[in-house]
Enzyme design. Structure first.
Site, PDB file in Angstrom:
ATOM      1  N   ARG A 235       0.858  -1.178   0.000  1.00  0.00           N
ATOM      2  CA  ARG A 235       0.000   0.000   0.000  1.00  0.00           C
ATOM      3  C   ARG A 235       0.900   1.235   0.000  1.00  0.00           C
ATOM      4  NH1 ARG A 235      -3.547  -2.790  -1.478  1.00  0.00           N
ATOM      5  NH2 ARG A 235      -5.596  -3.142  -0.523  1.00  0.00           N
ATOM      6  N   HIS A 283      -1.625   0.807  -9.615  1.00  0.00           N
ATOM      7  CA  HIS A 283      -2.189  -0.184  -8.675  1.00  0.00           C
ATOM      8  C   HIS A 283      -2.720  -1.415  -9.428  1.00  0.00           C
ATOM      9  CE1 HIS A 283      -4.035  -0.521  -4.392  1.00  0.00           C
ATOM     10  NE2 HIS A 283      -3.910  -1.709  -4.908  1.00  0.00           N
TER      11      HIS A 283
END
Ligand code: GLV
Length: 320
Positions: A235, A283
């Site tokens: 993350r 992502h």
């Protein structure tokens, strides 16, 4: 079945909600794997009381709380931070993280891509190509190069093993003690600088928790050998971005292959976009692909329907 029993045997119902995943792919795949279950797609809830299961990515705040008979929340993601972000989430319900072999394998592919990009001098060779320069560089000797993997869970353990199979030295770091064949394992915060000190390449696949947020800061970058490469696929909030930029500017970090960011998408003015030693992707390191993931969800729903324990329920005290 007599009439009374028939009335009792309500068909189980699952709600799908995601702003980012294709409902036209997901729902048919779920339906194929769970023909006995009815599916609904948010925001069309129908009678909210019918809904037993929810499968979600970034659920709108309050959606889960509006389902009075919800029993299990399935994450369309290995991470569950997108669910915990909803302050109204029903706190007592189990949350199941996505543990999917295909997602894990995609994460391995990406980690290899990121490390090998720098290990095989691709930034330099791309620059040479632009300048029409034919110039061979003396290779790194892989058995003398160390890859560090932060996080040794379902994904990290396989990532570490993938590098070991390619002939790298591999170090791993985790919160609690782990033992993995052929991997030098470290655990706990105090051991982090020691672990980092030999890592020419550092891959972060940690879950985001209160303990791991901001772990990759100026001190962590300073602990790496000079010129080390960072591959960030957990993350964005694991990385203190201004610290990474400073480390790139000073040459302490030689390159960064980034899939996740503190804020997504990063602002147009974010310096990463134009940094010559940064590779950015949006992502996509590990996607949740319904062809594989729907089977994982179906197996867990069947366990629940059979009254058996469901797999991969998040330990909320631990955060993953
Ligand atoms: C994606 O980021 C995931 O959590 O699987």
């Amino acid at each position: 079945m007599i009439a009374g029993e028939q009335a009792l045997a309500k068909r189980s119902c699952m709600l799908f909600s995601s702003p980012d995943d294709p409902v036209d792919v997901w729902v048919p795949e779920l339906q194929r794997n769970l023909p006995e279950v009815e599916f609904r797609v948010a925001p069309e809830l129908g009678a909210a009381a019918d809904i037993d299961y929810a499968i979600v990515w970034k659920p709108p705040a309050g959606l889960l709380a509006s389902l009075p008979n919800l029993k299990v929340i399935f994450s369309i993601g290995a991470g569950i931070d997108h669910i915990l972000a909803d302050p109204e989430r029903p706190k007592a319900l189990p949350i199941v993280r996505m543990v999917d072999p295909y997602l894990r394998d995609m994460m391995c592919e990406y980690a290899l891509l990121g490390v090998l990009h720098f290990h095989r001098f691709m930034p330099e060779y791309q620059a040479d190509q632009q300048a029409r320069v034919w110039q061979r560089r003396w290779p790194h000797y892989t058995p003398e190069m160390t890859v560090g993997v932060l996080g040794l869970g379902e994904i990290g353990a396989k990532v570490a093993e993938s590098f070991r199979q390619l002939g790298f030295r591999v170090r791993g770091w985790s919160r609690g003690e782990k033992r993995l064949p052929g991997i030098e394992c470290f655990h706990g915060r105090a051991a982090l600088p020691v672990m980092l000190s030999a890592c020419h390449y550092l891959v972060c696949v940690l879950p985001l928790t209160g303990e791991t947020a901001g772990l990759l800061d100026a001190a962590a970058f300073a602990a790496l050998p000079r010129g080390a490469v960072v591959v960030s696929i957990g993350r964005g909030k694991h990385v203190v971005e201004p610290d990474l930029l400073s480390a790139l500017e000073s040459g302490q970090v030689g390159g960064a292959f980034l899939d996740v960011y503190a804020s997504e998408p990063p602002q147009p003015a974010h310096p990463f976009w134009r940094h010559p030693r940064v590779i950015m992707t949006p992502h996509i390191a590990g996607e949740i692909v319904p062809k594989s993931s729907a089977k994982v969800v179906a197996a867990n729903v069947r366990r629940h329907l059979a009254g058996e324990p469901i797999a991969h329920v998040v330990d909320l005290a631990r955060g993953y």
